[in-house]
Design a protein around this motif. Structure first.
Motif, PDB file in Angstrom:
ATOM      1  N   ARG A   8     -17.341 -44.059  21.564  1.00 40.14           N
ATOM      2  CA  ARG A   8     -15.922 -43.732  21.362  1.00 40.14           C
ATOM      3  C   ARG A   8     -15.435 -44.174  19.992  1.00 40.14           C
ATOM      4  O   ARG A   8     -14.638 -43.503  19.356  1.00 40.14           O
ATOM      5  CB  ARG A   8     -15.081 -44.355  22.469  1.00 40.14           C
ATOM      6  N   LEU A   9     -15.907 -45.315  19.534  1.00 42.98           N
ATOM      7  CA  LEU A   9     -15.528 -45.799  18.212  1.00 42.98           C
ATOM      8  C   LEU A   9     -16.025 -44.840  17.128  1.00 42.98           C
ATOM      9  O   LEU A   9     -15.289 -44.517  16.191  1.00 42.98           O
ATOM     10  CB  LEU A   9     -16.084 -47.205  17.982  1.00 42.98           C
ATOM     11  N   TYR A  10     -17.258 -44.378  17.246  1.00 43.72           N
ATOM     12  CA  TYR A  10     -17.789 -43.430  16.265  1.00 43.72           C
ATOM     13  C   TYR A  10     -16.973 -42.138  16.270  1.00 43.72           C
ATOM     14  O   TYR A  10     -16.662 -41.592  15.204  1.00 43.72           O
ATOM     15  CB  TYR A  10     -19.260 -43.106  16.547  1.00 43.72           C
ATOM     16  N   PHE A  11     -16.619 -41.648  17.451  1.00 46.14           N
ATOM     17  CA  PHE A  11     -15.797 -40.440  17.527  1.00 46.14           C
ATOM     18  C   PHE A  11     -14.411 -40.688  16.932  1.00 46.14           C
ATOM     19  O   PHE A  11     -13.871 -39.842  16.214  1.00 46.14           O
ATOM     20  CB  PHE A  11     -15.678 -39.944  18.960  1.00 46.14           C
ATOM     21  N   LEU A  12     -13.845 -41.844  17.210  1.00 43.73           N
ATOM     22  CA  LEU A  12     -12.533 -42.187  16.657  1.00 43.73           C
ATOM     23  C   LEU A  12     -12.586 -42.222  15.129  1.00 43.73           C
ATOM     24  O   LEU A  12     -11.679 -41.706  14.460  1.00 43.73           O
ATOM     25  CB  LEU A  12     -12.066 -43.536  17.213  1.00 43.73           C
ATOM     26  N   LEU A  13     -13.636 -42.801  14.576  1.00 46.18           N
ATOM     27  CA  LEU A  13     -13.791 -42.833  13.123  1.00 46.18           C
ATOM     28  C   LEU A  13     -13.931 -41.431  12.542  1.00 46.18           C
ATOM     29  O   LEU A  13     -13.354 -41.123  11.489  1.00 46.18           O
ATOM     30  CB  LEU A  13     -14.992 -43.694  12.736  1.00 46.18           C
ATOM     31  N   SER A  14     -14.673 -40.567  13.228  1.00 48.89           N
ATOM     32  CA  SER A  14     -14.814 -39.194  12.728  1.00 48.89           C
ATOM     33  C   SER A  14     -13.478 -38.463  12.809  1.00 48.89           C
ATOM     34  O   SER A  14     -13.100 -37.757  11.869  1.00 48.89           O
ATOM     35  CB  SER A  14     -15.901 -38.434  13.482  1.00 48.89           C
ATOM     36  N   TYR A  15     -12.735 -38.653  13.892  1.00 47.09           N
ATOM     37  CA  TYR A  15     -11.414 -38.013  14.007  1.00 47.09           C
ATOM     38  C   TYR A  15     -10.474 -38.518  12.924  1.00 47.09           C
ATOM     39  O   TYR A  15      -9.662 -37.763  12.389  1.00 47.09           O
ATOM     40  CB  TYR A  15     -10.802 -38.255  15.376  1.00 47.09           C
ATOM     41  N   PHE A  16     -10.573 -39.800  12.605  1.00 46.59           N
ATOM     42  CA  PHE A  16      -9.744 -40.371  11.558  1.00 46.59           C
ATOM     43  C   PHE A  16     -10.044 -39.703  10.214  1.00 46.59           C
ATOM     44  O   PHE A  16      -9.125 -39.329   9.474  1.00 46.59           O
ATOM     45  CB  PHE A  16      -9.967 -41.886  11.476  1.00 46.59           C
ATOM     46  N   CYS A  17     -11.333 -39.534   9.902  1.00 47.12           N
ATOM     47  CA  CYS A  17     -11.724 -38.860   8.657  1.00 47.12           C
ATOM     48  C   CYS A  17     -11.179 -37.441   8.611  1.00 47.12           C
ATOM     49  O   CYS A  17     -10.601 -37.011   7.598  1.00 47.12           O
ATOM     50  CB  CYS A  17     -13.241 -38.835   8.518  1.00 47.12           C
ATOM     51  N   PHE A  18     -11.348 -36.711   9.704  1.00 44.20           N
ATOM     52  CA  PHE A  18     -10.872 -35.328   9.742  1.00 44.20           C
ATOM     53  C   PHE A  18      -9.346 -35.276   9.702  1.00 44.20           C
ATOM     54  O   PHE A  18      -8.758 -34.347   9.139  1.00 44.20           O
ATOM     55  CB  PHE A  18     -11.408 -34.601  10.975  1.00 44.20           C
ATOM     56  N   GLY A  19      -8.689 -36.272  10.282  1.00 47.11           N
ATOM     57  CA  GLY A  19      -7.236 -36.345  10.232  1.00 47.11           C
ATOM     58  C   GLY A  19      -6.725 -36.548   8.812  1.00 47.11           C
ATOM     59  O   GLY A  19      -5.691 -35.985   8.429  1.00 47.11           O
ATOM     60  N   LEU A  20      -7.437 -37.347   8.029  1.00 48.48           N
ATOM     61  CA  LEU A  20      -7.046 -37.538   6.637  1.00 48.48           C
ATOM     62  C   LEU A  20      -7.214 -36.251   5.837  1.00 48.48           C
ATOM     63  O   LEU A  20      -6.396 -35.938   4.967  1.00 48.48           O
ATOM     64  CB  LEU A  20      -7.843 -38.680   6.016  1.00 48.48           C
ATOM     65  N   VAL A  21      -8.244 -35.483   6.137  1.00 44.02           N
ATOM     66  CA  VAL A  21      -8.407 -34.182   5.480  1.00 44.02           C
ATOM     67  C   VAL A  21      -7.279 -33.239   5.909  1.00 44.02           C
ATOM     68  O   VAL A  21      -6.719 -32.507   5.086  1.00 44.02           O
ATOM     69  CB  VAL A  21      -9.794 -33.564   5.779  1.00 44.02           C
ATOM     70  N   ALA A  22      -6.914 -33.287   7.179  1.00 50.65           N
ATOM     71  CA  ALA A  22      -5.799 -32.460   7.660  1.00 50.65           C
ATOM     72  C   ALA A  22      -4.498 -32.847   6.946  1.00 50.65           C
ATOM     73  O   ALA A  22      -3.701 -31.971   6.579  1.00 50.65           O
ATOM     74  CB  ALA A  22      -5.640 -32.602   9.170  1.00 50.65           C
ATOM     75  N   PHE A  23      -4.288 -34.141   6.724  1.00 50.87           N
ATOM     76  CA  PHE A  23      -3.101 -34.589   5.992  1.00 50.87           C
ATOM     77  C   PHE A  23      -3.132 -34.066   4.561  1.00 50.87           C
ATOM     78  O   PHE A  23      -2.106 -33.625   4.022  1.00 50.87           O
ATOM     79  CB  PHE A  23      -2.987 -36.115   6.025  1.00 50.87           C
ATOM     80  N   ALA A  24      -4.305 -34.085   3.925  1.00 47.44           N
ATOM     81  CA  ALA A  24      -4.437 -33.548   2.565  1.00 47.44           C
ATOM     82  C   ALA A  24      -4.109 -32.054   2.546  1.00 47.44           C
ATOM     83  O   ALA A  24      -3.452 -31.573   1.615  1.00 47.44           O
ATOM     84  CB  ALA A  24      -5.844 -33.788   2.034  1.00 47.44           C
ATOM     85  N   LEU A  25      -4.551 -31.337   3.571  1.00 47.12           N
ATOM     86  CA  LEU A  25      -4.235 -29.908   3.650  1.00 47.12           C
ATOM     87  C   LEU A  25      -2.741 -29.683   3.866  1.00 47.12           C
ATOM     88  O   LEU A  25      -2.162 -28.734   3.329  1.00 47.12           O
ATOM     89  CB  LEU A  25      -5.054 -29.248   4.757  1.00 47.12           C
ATOM     90  N   TRP A  26      -2.111 -30.557   4.639  1.00 48.01           N
ATOM     91  CA  TRP A  26      -0.667 -30.470   4.830  1.00 48.01           C
ATOM     92  C   TRP A  26       0.047 -30.686   3.499  1.00 48.01           C
ATOM     93  O   TRP A  26       0.981 -29.947   3.162  1.00 48.01           O
ATOM     94  CB  TRP A  26      -0.210 -31.489   5.880  1.00 48.01           C
ATOM     95  N   LEU A  27      -0.393 -31.688   2.737  1.00 47.65           N
ATOM     96  CA  LEU A  27       0.204 -31.928   1.420  1.00 47.65           C
ATOM     97  C   LEU A  27       0.020 -30.718   0.508  1.00 47.65           C
ATOM     98  O   LEU A  27       0.910 -30.358  -0.259  1.00 47.65           O
ATOM     99  CB  LEU A  27      -0.413 -33.165   0.767  1.00 47.65           C
TER     100      LEU A  27
END
Length: 159
Positions: A8-27
């Protein structure tokens, strides 16, 4: 740490990385902030680290440990790029944006396949409004450094 918690921690870390990319796309697409070549290279680092964290979550044992080392390496390379970006921000005489780095970044296959995600058309020295007191490259440097340390620490754990 139990295998389920670790996964679960590994999945959470991957989601966090993808979330930061999503934030960059929002910007980029909502706030109309054009990404520079160094921004795009940092996106590659976040995507790469996220993929390796995801693979570590899917596989166990030595494969998971190898994925963590790969995630740490990719995040460290991204942190180096983000460090360069921060340097460019504080030294405006340094060129970035309309140079060979932009040509290289825009000639990579993902820039051709997904130009709305991986095509650079901004300048690296552009001063953007800070978020909670830090510029966007500084946030990127912070998170890539944290991801590097977390990946290395997790890969060194026994069990």
């Amino acid at each position: 740490m139990t295998p389920l918690v670790r996964t679960r921690l590994y999945f959470l870390l991957s989601y966090f990385c993808f979330g930061l990319v999503a934030f960059a796309l929002w910007l980029q697409h909502v706030e109309q902030l054009a990404p520079c070549p160094l921004c795009i290279l940092q996106r590659y680092a976040f995507v790469g680290a996220g993929v390796f964290f995801l693979l570590s979550g899917l596989f166990g044992g030595a494969l998971a440990r190898s994925g963590l080392w790969a995630a740490g390496l990719v995040a460290a390379l991204g942190a180096a790029v983000a460090g360069r970006h921060v340097y460019v921000l504080y030294h405006p005489s340094v060129s970035c944006g309309l140079d060979p780095v932009e040509d290289f970044v825009n000639s990579l296959p993902p820039a051709q396949w997904l130009p709305q995600v991986f095509f650079a058309d901004g300048t690296c020295g552009a001063k953007l409004p800070p978020i909670f007191g830090l510029d966007i490259p500084e946030w990127s440097l912070l998170w890539l450094a944290v991801l590097t340390m977390v990946a290395v620490l997790l890969s060194l754990r026994r069990g």
